[in-house]
Scaffold this motif. Structure first.
Motif, PDB file in Angstrom:
ATOM      1  N   CYS A  97      25.744  54.942  81.314  1.00 18.63           N
ATOM      2  CA  CYS A  97      26.948  54.188  81.667  1.00 18.63           C
ATOM      3  C   CYS A  97      28.047  54.483  80.653  1.00 18.63           C
ATOM      4  O   CYS A  97      27.814  54.412  79.447  1.00 18.63           O
ATOM      5  CB  CYS A  97      26.646  52.685  81.681  1.00 18.63           C
ATOM      6  SG  CYS A  97      28.123  51.712  81.998  1.00 18.63           S
ATOM      7  N   ASN A  99      31.214  53.062  81.348  1.00 26.57           N
ATOM      8  CA  ASN A  99      32.263  52.105  81.677  1.00 26.57           C
ATOM      9  C   ASN A  99      32.675  51.332  80.422  1.00 26.57           C
ATOM     10  O   ASN A  99      32.093  51.527  79.362  1.00 26.57           O
ATOM     11  CB  ASN A  99      31.774  51.170  82.794  1.00 26.57           C
ATOM     12  CG  ASN A  99      32.896  50.833  83.747  1.00 26.57           C
ATOM     13  OD1 ASN A  99      33.969  50.418  83.322  1.00 26.57           O
ATOM     14  ND2 ASN A  99      32.656  51.008  85.023  1.00 26.57           N
ATOM     15  N   CYS A 102      30.247  49.823  77.639  1.00 24.84           N
ATOM     16  CA  CYS A 102      29.377  50.882  77.115  1.00 24.84           C
ATOM     17  C   CYS A 102      30.186  51.921  76.364  1.00 24.84           C
ATOM     18  O   CYS A 102      29.765  52.409  75.312  1.00 24.84           O
ATOM     19  CB  CYS A 102      28.590  51.517  78.255  1.00 24.84           C
ATOM     20  SG  CYS A 102      27.277  50.441  78.859  1.00 24.84           S
ATOM     21  N   CYS A 138      29.340  50.772  85.677  1.00 23.35           N
ATOM     22  CA  CYS A 138      28.657  49.623  85.081  1.00 23.35           C
ATOM     23  C   CYS A 138      27.276  49.369  85.691  1.00 23.35           C
ATOM     24  O   CYS A 138      27.109  49.283  86.902  1.00 23.35           O
ATOM     25  CB  CYS A 138      29.524  48.387  85.251  1.00 23.35           C
ATOM     26  SG  CYS A 138      28.824  46.948  84.461  1.00 23.35           S
ATOM     27  N   LEU A 139      26.285  49.250  84.808  1.00 23.94           N
ATOM     28  CA  LEU A 139      24.901  48.988  85.225  1.00 23.94           C
ATOM     29  C   LEU A 139      24.577  47.500  85.151  1.00 23.94           C
ATOM     30  O   LEU A 139      23.421  47.109  85.322  1.00 23.94           O
ATOM     31  CB  LEU A 139      23.931  49.778  84.342  1.00 23.94           C
ATOM     32  CG  LEU A 139      24.014  51.307  84.468  1.00 23.94           C
ATOM     33  CD1 LEU A 139      23.186  51.975  83.380  1.00 23.94           C
ATOM     34  CD2 LEU A 139      23.560  51.776  85.845  1.00 23.94           C
ATOM     35  N   ALA A 141      24.795  45.601  82.474  1.00 23.39           N
ATOM     36  CA  ALA A 141      24.188  45.239  81.188  1.00 23.39           C
ATOM     37  C   ALA A 141      25.263  45.307  80.101  1.00 23.39           C
ATOM     38  O   ALA A 141      24.998  45.729  78.976  1.00 23.39           O
ATOM     39  CB  ALA A 141      23.035  46.180  80.869  1.00 23.39           C
ATOM     40  N   CYS A 142      26.466  44.864  80.430  1.00 25.88           N
ATOM     41  CA  CYS A 142      27.608  45.008  79.513  1.00 25.88           C
ATOM     42  C   CYS A 142      27.357  44.292  78.191  1.00 25.88           C
ATOM     43  O   CYS A 142      27.755  44.777  77.134  1.00 25.88           O
ATOM     44  CB  CYS A 142      28.871  44.447  80.148  1.00 25.88           C
ATOM     45  SG  CYS A 142      29.100  44.951  81.846  1.00 25.88           S
TER      46      CYS A 142
HETATM   47  S1  FES Z   1      29.924  48.699  81.163  1.00 20.24           S
HETATM   48 FE1  FES Z   1      27.974  49.651  80.900  1.00 20.24          FE
HETATM   49  S2  FES Z   1      26.597  48.192  81.674  1.00 20.24           S
HETATM   50 FE2  FES Z   1      28.557  47.315  82.067  1.00 20.24          FE
END
Ligand code: FES
Length: 171
Positions: A97, A99, A102, A138-139, A141-142
């Motif tokens: 990830c 996003n 992450c 996004c997984l 797990a932010c």
């Molecule tokens: S930004 Fe990576 S899990 Fe939400």
């Protein structure tokens, strides 16, 4: 000897795997009215991918045939959702990830370092066929970022050392 399945495709699908696919699909179709089985394209492709490794043209044709719909419908669904692989992938699928959360916590750096180490682009597979590397959104797990999925198993609070450890433990 490879036994050709009767899916009318130029590609051979092993008969035992087609039978496995048919058994799994039959379970799913119990939840669908007979005249609505074409709506089961997502689970059909999912099963096809699990059984055959990826959504090849022959697998899409098999799904379409079994659901009484067109190959173009299977193609539409398989190319819309990122979880379907329309090309062969490596033995292990590594999804990093990148996003916002992450990225801020090093996910993008991990992704770039793996890319450089393996000499692959996003979506590429290592020369030995062991890993396919993908950048993902996004997984979920932010709060415990950075996160990655390896063969659909989630790993969180990563740094490059932990990633190397996890990947090094894969057969
Ligand atoms: S930004 Fe990576 S899990 Fe939400």
């Amino acid at each position: 000897m490879t036994v050709q399945a009767s899916v009318g495709s130029a590609e051979a699908l092993p008969r035992d795997k087609v039978e496995h696919f048919d058994r799994e699909l039959a379970e799913v179709l119990k939840r669908y009215p007979p005249d609505k089985k074409a709506s089961a394209m997502i689970p059909a492709l999912r099963i096809g991918q699990e059984v055959f490794g990826w959504c090849s043209p022959a697998v899409k044709k098999l799904c379409a045939d079994r659901l009484g719909t067109t190959e173009s419908r299977a193609e539409e669904v398989a190319t819309f959702y990122v979880m379907f692989h329309n090309h062969p992938i490596g033995k292990h699928l590594v999804e990093i990830c990148t996003n916002v959360s992450c990225c801020l916590n090093g996910g993008e750096r991990i992704f770039e370092q793996l890319k450089a180490k393996w000499g692959v682009k996003n979506g590429g597979t290592t020369a030995d066929g062991k890993y396919t590397l993908r950048e993902v959104e996004c997984l979920g797990a932010c709060g415990t970022s950075p996160a990655m999925l390896v063969d659909e198993e989630m790993y969180e609070r990563l740094d490059l050392q932990k990633v190397e450890q996890i990947l090094g433990g894969l057969k």
